[in-house]
Design an enzyme around this catalytic site. Sequence first.
Site, PDB file in Angstrom:
ATOM      1  N   CYS A   1      -2.597 -13.808  -4.420  1.00 23.12           N
ATOM      2  CA  CYS A   1      -2.232 -14.451  -3.163  1.00 23.12           C
ATOM      3  C   CYS A   1      -2.423 -15.959  -3.249  1.00 23.12           C
ATOM      4  CB  CYS A   1      -3.028 -13.863  -1.994  1.00 23.12           C
ATOM      5  SG  CYS A   1      -4.793 -13.977  -2.191  1.00 23.12           S
TER       6      CYS A   1
ATOM      7  N   ASP B   1     -15.825  -3.661  -4.005  1.00 24.92           N
ATOM      8  CA  ASP B   1     -15.766  -4.959  -3.321  1.00 24.92           C
ATOM      9  C   ASP B   1     -17.158  -5.567  -3.334  1.00 24.92           C
ATOM     10  OD1 ASP B   1     -13.469  -6.293  -1.290  1.00 24.92           O
ATOM     11  OD2 ASP B   1     -15.514  -7.010  -0.960  1.00 24.92           O
TER      12      ASP B   1
ATOM     13  N   ASP C   1      -6.469  -6.745  -6.387  1.00 24.38           N
ATOM     14  CA  ASP C   1      -6.040  -7.570  -5.248  1.00 24.38           C
ATOM     15  C   ASP C   1      -7.104  -8.625  -4.931  1.00 24.38           C
ATOM     16  OD1 ASP C   1      -4.707  -8.557  -3.032  1.00 24.38           O
ATOM     17  OD2 ASP C   1      -5.303  -6.919  -1.714  1.00 24.38           O
TER      18      ASP C   1
ATOM     19  N   ARG D   1       0.852  -1.199   0.000  1.00 26.59           N
ATOM     20  CA  ARG D   1       0.000   0.000   0.000  1.00 26.59           C
ATOM     21  C   ARG D   1       0.883   1.241   0.000  1.00 26.59           C
ATOM     22  NH1 ARG D   1      -2.656  -2.926   4.415  1.00 26.59           N
ATOM     23  NH2 ARG D   1      -4.237  -4.231   3.445  1.00 26.59           N
TER      24      ARG D   1
HETATM   25  N1  SAH Z   1      -7.067  -5.018  -1.090  1.00 27.99           N
HETATM   26  C1  SAH Z   1      -7.593  -5.380   0.205  1.00 27.99           C
HETATM   27  C2  SAH Z   1      -7.637  -6.890   0.447  1.00 27.99           C
HETATM   28  C3  SAH Z   1      -8.454  -7.632  -0.577  1.00 27.99           C
HETATM   29  S1  SAH Z   1      -8.914  -9.222  -0.093  1.00 27.99           S
HETATM   30  C4  SAH Z   1      -6.807  -4.656   1.289  1.00 27.99           C
HETATM   31  O1  SAH Z   1      -5.825  -3.996   0.965  1.00 27.99           O
HETATM   32  O2  SAH Z   1      -7.173  -4.783   2.451  1.00 27.99           O
HETATM   33  C5  SAH Z   1      -9.997  -9.663  -1.365  1.00 27.99           C
HETATM   34  C6  SAH Z   1     -11.351  -8.964  -1.337  1.00 27.99           C
HETATM   35  O3  SAH Z   1     -12.033  -9.337  -2.528  1.00 27.99           O
HETATM   36  C7  SAH Z   1     -12.266  -9.310  -0.197  1.00 27.99           C
HETATM   37  O4  SAH Z   1     -12.597  -8.139   0.495  1.00 27.99           O
HETATM   38  C8  SAH Z   1     -13.520  -9.916  -0.856  1.00 27.99           C
HETATM   39  O5  SAH Z   1     -14.726  -9.484  -0.250  1.00 27.99           O
HETATM   40  C9  SAH Z   1     -13.428  -9.379  -2.249  1.00 27.99           C
HETATM   41  N2  SAH Z   1     -14.023 -10.159  -3.337  1.00 27.99           N
HETATM   42  C10 SAH Z   1     -13.980 -11.489  -3.551  1.00 27.99           C
HETATM   43  N3  SAH Z   1     -14.522 -11.795  -4.755  1.00 27.99           N
HETATM   44  C11 SAH Z   1     -14.920 -10.620  -5.317  1.00 27.99           C
HETATM   45  C12 SAH Z   1     -15.521 -10.253  -6.559  1.00 27.99           C
HETATM   46  N4  SAH Z   1     -15.803 -11.178  -7.474  1.00 27.99           N
HETATM   47  N5  SAH Z   1     -15.755  -8.964  -6.792  1.00 27.99           N
HETATM   48  C13 SAH Z   1     -15.456  -8.011  -5.865  1.00 27.99           C
HETATM   49  N6  SAH Z   1     -14.872  -8.296  -4.694  1.00 27.99           N
HETATM   50  C14 SAH Z   1     -14.604  -9.575  -4.414  1.00 27.99           C
END
Ligand code: SAH
Length: 405
Positions: free
Chosen positions: A349, A250, A309, A212
């Site tokens: 990840c 999200d 992410d 970040r």
């Molecule tokens: N970038 C974030 C962490 C992301 S974790 C940070 O810095 O904290 C992955 C996220 O993707 C989760 O919050 C989950 O709710 C979301 N997610 C999973 N599948 C998704 C989709 N198809 N579309 C949008 N969000 C999704």
Amino acid sequence: MSEVRLKKGEEDRILRGHPWVYDNEILKVEGNPSPGAEVDVVSFSGRFLGRGFINPASKIRVRLFTRGKESLDRALIRRRLREAWEYRTRVTETGTCRVAFAEADGLPGLIVDRFTDAERERMYLVVQTLTLGMELHRQEILEALTGLFHPDGIYERNDVPVRSREGLELRKGFAGEPFETGIVIRENGLLFHVDLSGGQKTGYYLDQRENRAAIAPFCRDARVLDAFSHTGGFAIHALAYGAAHATAVDISSDAIETVKRNAELNGFAEKLTAVEANVFDYLHELGSREQDGGIPRGSAGVFDLIVLDPPAFAKSRSTLEAAYRGYKEINLRAMKLLAPGGILVSCSCSQAMDLSRFREMVLDAAVDAGRTVREVELRRQAKDHPILYGYEESFYLKCLVLEIR
Ligand code: SAH
């Protein structure tokens, strides 16, 4: 001490540092160990390899915690935790950080995260015991943590599906006195609401902290998309680093609610749009609003910086192909929305998706999008999640900072 003898030739990976013995690598088990008991692991020819916990319910039959002949008693647990902590104090800001990263800290299946509430000046620990061996040592672990850290509270997040592969039930709750689990942490000088009991993982994605901060050089006046934003970590950082506007997307309504609260908390409410949507649909819709499903080369694009992410699309090798297509789709669509020279921060990840496969996917996406890619930086999970050589599973988070032309 019971003994696990390996089949011929199965010791090589373990001699190179890997701490797991799979069920199909075992020739015989002597001494009738109870589930979770300590066993000595020896090669076919009888060479001592280390000591670990056996779990007959798991394909990962033994997890080694030492290469010596010591037991995981109170003293060793304490020593391992103290060493883990000393390492963190050298490599990271320790108010809020991961204290123990399981196998990579010689504590198979034990996760400990430390959270400092910046508003109330309280410190809490969140603990996960993800293996039977650790579960059986739960009491000693909690005592060691209390003795070492004197936390204001401990919360257990054992509501993790991997526990069922160890034959353990899913549960969560306070270990000891209850406390307010909605806290505000400080990260890179910014504030974030974290829900230790209800949030994803142990409440917050600590592994992305350094990434970040790494977007800083690309944010001035930028139009930013934080896709798979969770609570908006990247979006809020981008705004703090001078972005003109950020959109966080999200699929989780809880996450999006928290994005809004985090925007307020940091004074960016007017510059941040939080969207509850599926990123695949969101990118598709944005793209199809532009002519011919994309931004023509040379136009201004829709964004200057996009962060992708997603959650682990590949949970195992068998789902790698489907995962590859998923990654490619979002990367391709993101590239099409970027201005020439725009920055794509693309993360994965999935441990099963290794770095070379991941880069290959990015190139495939670029070819289809008609764009060229230069890698500005290759990044990984934060230093408080160290990568143990010989144990590939510990390198899971890849983060490519890419310039898209
Ligand atoms: N970038 C974030 C962490 C992301 S974790 C940070 O810095 O904290 C992955 C996220 O993707 C989760 O919050 C989950 O709710 C979301 N997610 C999973 N599948 C998704 C989709 N198809 N579309 C949008 N969000 C999704």
